[in-house]
Write a protein that holds these residues in place. Structure first.
Motif, PDB file in Angstrom:
ATOM      1  N   GLY A   1       0.801  -1.213   0.000  1.00  0.00           N
ATOM      2  CA  GLY A   1       0.000   0.000   0.000  1.00  0.00           C
ATOM      3  C   GLY A   1       0.837   1.268   0.000  1.00  0.00           C
ATOM      4  O   GLY A   1       0.366   2.341  -0.374  1.00  0.00           O
TER       5      GLY A   1
ATOM      6  N   ARG B   1      10.943   0.498   2.607  1.00  0.00           N
ATOM      7  CA  ARG B   1       9.598   0.710   2.062  1.00  0.00           C
ATOM      8  C   ARG B   1       9.548   1.948   1.181  1.00  0.00           C
ATOM      9  O   ARG B   1      10.433   2.790   1.182  1.00  0.00           O
ATOM     10  CB  ARG B   1       8.591   0.896   3.197  1.00  0.00           C
TER      11      ARG B   1
ATOM     12  N   ALA C   1       2.761   0.809   8.511  1.00  0.00           N
ATOM     13  CA  ALA C   1       2.986   2.249   8.305  1.00  0.00           C
ATOM     14  C   ALA C   1       1.718   3.047   8.601  1.00  0.00           C
ATOM     15  O   ALA C   1       1.779   4.182   9.076  1.00  0.00           O
ATOM     16  CB  ALA C   1       3.444   2.484   6.875  1.00  0.00           C
ATOM     17  N   GLY C   2       0.552   2.461   8.344  1.00  0.00           N
ATOM     18  CA  GLY C   2      -0.709   3.166   8.595  1.00  0.00           C
ATOM     19  C   GLY C   2      -0.832   4.425   7.740  1.00  0.00           C
ATOM     20  O   GLY C   2      -0.140   4.579   6.718  1.00  0.00           O
TER      21      GLY C   2
ATOM     22  N   CYS D   1       0.962   4.946   4.081  1.00  0.00           N
ATOM     23  CA  CYS D   1       0.373   3.968   3.170  1.00  0.00           C
ATOM     24  C   CYS D   1      -0.984   4.433   2.667  1.00  0.00           C
ATOM     25  O   CYS D   1      -1.875   4.758   3.466  1.00  0.00           O
ATOM     26  CB  CYS D   1       0.229   2.622   3.872  1.00  0.00           C
TER      27      CYS D   1
ATOM     28  N   SER E   1      -3.287   2.784   1.414  1.00  0.00           N
ATOM     29  CA  SER E   1      -4.388   1.853   1.688  1.00  0.00           C
ATOM     30  C   SER E   1      -4.902   1.941   3.114  1.00  0.00           C
ATOM     31  O   SER E   1      -5.886   1.286   3.455  1.00  0.00           O
ATOM     32  CB  SER E   1      -3.924   0.410   1.444  1.00  0.00           C
ATOM     33  N   ALA E   2      -4.220   2.707   3.964  1.00  0.00           N
ATOM     34  CA  ALA E   2      -4.568   2.687   5.393  1.00  0.00           C
ATOM     35  C   ALA E   2      -5.830   3.485   5.682  1.00  0.00           C
ATOM     36  O   ALA E   2      -6.063   4.539   5.094  1.00  0.00           O
ATOM     37  CB  ALA E   2      -3.407   3.247   6.205  1.00  0.00           C
TER      38      ALA E   2
ATOM     39  N   SER F   1      -3.515  -2.882  12.351  1.00  0.00           N
ATOM     40  CA  SER F   1      -3.327  -3.006  10.902  1.00  0.00           C
ATOM     41  C   SER F   1      -4.189  -1.984  10.172  1.00  0.00           C
ATOM     42  O   SER F   1      -5.421  -1.974  10.330  1.00  0.00           O
ATOM     43  CB  SER F   1      -3.710  -4.425  10.448  1.00  0.00           C
ATOM     44  N   GLY F   2      -3.548  -1.138   9.382  1.00  0.00           N
ATOM     45  CA  GLY F   2      -4.267  -0.066   8.690  1.00  0.00           C
ATOM     46  C   GLY F   2      -5.308  -0.561   7.716  1.00  0.00           C
ATOM     47  O   GLY F   2      -6.225   0.176   7.341  1.00  0.00           O
ATOM     48  N   CYS F   3      -5.206  -1.811   7.294  1.00  0.00           N
ATOM     49  CA  CYS F   3      -6.217  -2.417   6.420  1.00  0.00           C
ATOM     50  C   CYS F   3      -6.111  -3.937   6.586  1.00  0.00           C
ATOM     51  O   CYS F   3      -5.180  -4.426   7.231  1.00  0.00           O
ATOM     52  CB  CYS F   3      -6.027  -1.977   4.964  1.00  0.00           C
TER      53      CYS F   3
ATOM     54  N   LYS G   1      -4.929  -6.216   4.934  1.00  0.00           N
ATOM     55  CA  LYS G   1      -3.787  -6.953   4.377  1.00  0.00           C
ATOM     56  C   LYS G   1      -2.855  -7.460   5.472  1.00  0.00           C
ATOM     57  O   LYS G   1      -2.186  -8.474   5.304  1.00  0.00           O
ATOM     58  CB  LYS G   1      -3.000  -6.040   3.434  1.00  0.00           C
ATOM     59  N   GLY G   2      -2.766  -6.735   6.560  1.00  0.00           N
ATOM     60  CA  GLY G   2      -1.965  -7.224   7.694  1.00  0.00           C
ATOM     61  C   GLY G   2      -0.479  -7.311   7.430  1.00  0.00           C
ATOM     62  O   GLY G   2       0.176  -8.245   7.903  1.00  0.00           O
ATOM     63  N   CYS G   3       0.096  -6.342   6.723  1.00  0.00           N
ATOM     64  CA  CYS G   3       1.523  -6.409   6.348  1.00  0.00           C
ATOM     65  C   CYS G   3       2.454  -6.613   7.540  1.00  0.00           C
ATOM     66  O   CYS G   3       3.435  -7.337   7.443  1.00  0.00           O
ATOM     67  CB  CYS G   3       1.947  -5.117   5.645  1.00  0.00           C
TER      68      CYS G   3
HETATM   69  S1  SF4 Z   1      -1.599  -3.435   6.162  1.00  0.00           S
HETATM   70 FE1  SF4 Z   1      -2.677  -2.187   4.660  1.00  0.00          FE
HETATM   71  S2  SF4 Z   1      -2.447  -0.136   5.483  1.00  0.00           S
HETATM   72 FE2  SF4 Z   1      -0.883  -1.360   6.468  1.00  0.00          FE
HETATM   73  S3  SF4 Z   1       0.965  -1.102   5.195  1.00  0.00           S
HETATM   74 FE3  SF4 Z   1      -0.121  -2.958   4.525  1.00  0.00          FE
HETATM   75  S4  SF4 Z   1      -1.381  -2.242   2.820  1.00  0.00           S
HETATM   76 FE4  SF4 Z   1      -0.799  -0.441   3.999  1.00  0.00          FE
END
Ligand code: SF4
Length: 459
Positions: free
Chosen positions: A34, A79, A337-338, A342, A344-345, A373-375, A377-379
């Motif tokens: 993201g 990143r 990163a949130g 990111c 996507s967060a 987790s900002g989304c 995906k749980g990176c």
């Molecule tokens: S979990 Fe989602 S919000 Fe967090 S870094 Fe990955 S893609 Fe971005």
């Protein structure tokens, strides 16, 4: 002792991989996330000099978003690269003449060769294994995320790390060192299949890898038939095995040798900004640090600092925002990163982490991981965590003992998140028996009760 004769063995069916599953970001194959492209670096034996580390930080700032991470397995990640900057970043790293591991991840403990508790130095066996795999004809086609641990014990052993193939040193009654070979898991869960003398190990592991190759490029250790391999190696059914106590966090001063203390630090929330890291490394070099060893649990060790200045080094680490104590509540939080870095967060993971530390510190006693987790995906923590807070359509989803993509046990409105954590801590504390950890209390309460307790609060 002769090496055992090996032949491929029938295996269980393979899962069908998705397009992204099994991806492993490397210099020549960064992974889209993201917040741009991500590159994972694996310095050989996790070892690099402070100057090399600072040069990587400078490149991360020049070509990426300046955020570096050390992963739960002790790999270094950069990143925020993009299609234009990633090749320049790769060129810069390759020009540094720093030995990097590629191919199958063969991991040794972070203080391999230094930790006096080790049965032997596992690095020569790891090197021999790397060579045997590289020189195998025809080349082995193996899953990109396949991992092998070569662990000879010591304080910072790899018992908690999940691997496809594990090699763990044991001391026999006659004093000889043997290697226990096990499949798919960590020290507690992996299936032991053989006890091998050093000279048998390479042939045995290559035989397993050939079988994985025959199964296809997505095959993992769990697809090997442990029972058949156990019979093949004439290994007796596993009895009760001594499991080592979990390895401690790397943080703090470790005085294996009082004349040569080692400083361990952790990245706060798994990340550090390049300028902060560069400034810290410059200070450490002045104090004599000559080697860095990357460590599991998002940290690294500094080797070479004199005993008389190690206290100063510890203070400087804390002043640069690094974790230096095993009781730091930030040790228990994994976050991505949130919204800071990111696209996507859905929320600011770092701000929420600070809120939880302030409002619900009793949850962060080190017995469980809180994953923010900002989304979905749980990176930051692909595996299950004790508690995971992830984005939901109208706020947050709380997953108990699951991953960010799991089905939430409770939904929390965005405006209620602070009071939700207070309430959650109160629920866990109320159910706690004397001396019990937050994780044990949480487990006894169960996901259902936690979900209901929180849900009732918001209805
Ligand atoms: S979990 Fe989602 S919000 Fe967090 S870094 Fe990955 S893609 Fe971005």
């Amino acid at each position: 002792m002769n090496a055992p004769k090996i032949s491929p063995i029938a295996c269980s069916p393979l899962p069908v991989p998705s397009a992204r599953r099994g991806a492993c970001p490397s210099l020549d194959a960064p992974m889209a996330t993201g917040d741009g492209l991500l590159v994972r670096l694996r310095p050989l034996d996790g070892s690099l000099t402070p100057r090399q580390f600072a040069a990587i930080a400078a490149a991360a700032k020049a070509f990426g978003n300046g955020l570096l991470e050390v992963t739960a397995r002790g790999n270094l990640q950069v990143r925020g690269l993009d299609a234009e900057t990633a090749p320049a970043f790769a060129q810069t790293i390759l020009s540094m003449d720093m030995p990097l591991s590629s191919g199958v991840a063969i991991e040794t403990p972070p203080l391999a060769g230094i930790d006096p508790g080790e049965i032997l130095d596992p690095r020569p066996l790891a090197d021999a294994l790397r060579q045997a795999i590289e020189m195998h004809v025809p080349p082995l086609r193996l899953a990109p995320k396949l991992s092998i641990t070569v662990d000879a014990g010591g304080r910072f052993h790899l018992g908690g790390i999940v691997a496809d193939i594990r090699l763990s040193a044991e001391r026999r009654a006659d004093g000889a060192a043997m290697w226990r070979l096990s499949l798919a898991g960590n020290a507690r869960t992996a299936r032991p299949v053989a006890l091998l003398a050093g000279e048998q190990v390479i042939d045995a592991v290559i035989a397993l890898l050939r079988t994985l190759d025959a199964l296809g490029p997505a095959a993992r250790g769990r697809n090997l038939d442990g029972e058949a391999w156990r019979r093949h190696f004439a290994f007796p059914p596993a009895g009760d095995e001594d499991i080592e106590a979990p390895a401690p966090l790397p943080v703090g001063i470790h005085a294996f040798d009082p004349g040569q203390p080692i400083l361990g630090v952790g990245l706060s929330f798994c990340q550090i900004e390049a300028p902060v890291l560069t400034a810290f490394l410059a200070e450490m070099e002045k104090l004599g640090a000559g080697e860095i060893r990357l460590a599991p649990e998002h940290g690294f060790f500094l080797i070479g600092i004199a005993p008389e200045t190690i206290g100063e080094a510890l203070s400087l680490a804390a002043a640069h925002g690094l974790r230096t104590s095993a009781t730091d509540p930030a040790n228990a939080i994994a976050l991505c990163a949130g919204a800071r870095g990111c696209a996507s967060a859905f929320f600011d993971t770092h701000a929420l982490a600070r809120t939880v530390i302030a409002e619900a510190p009793s949850l962060l006693d080190g017995s469980l991981t809180l994953h923010l987790s900002g989304c979905p995906k749980g990176c930051a923590h692909p595996a299950a965590a004790g508690l995971t807070l992830t984005a939901a359509p109208t706020g947050y989803g709380l997953v108990v003992n699951g991953s960010a993509s799991g089905s939430p046990d409770a939904y929390i409105a965005a405006k209620d998140v602070t009071s939700a954590f207070r309430r959650l801590a109160a629920l866990v504390d109320a159910g706690r028996r004397p001396g019990e950890t937050a994780a044990a209390s949480l487990e006894r309460l169960g996901a259902g009760a936690i979900g209901q307790g929180l849900q009732r609060d918001w209805e």
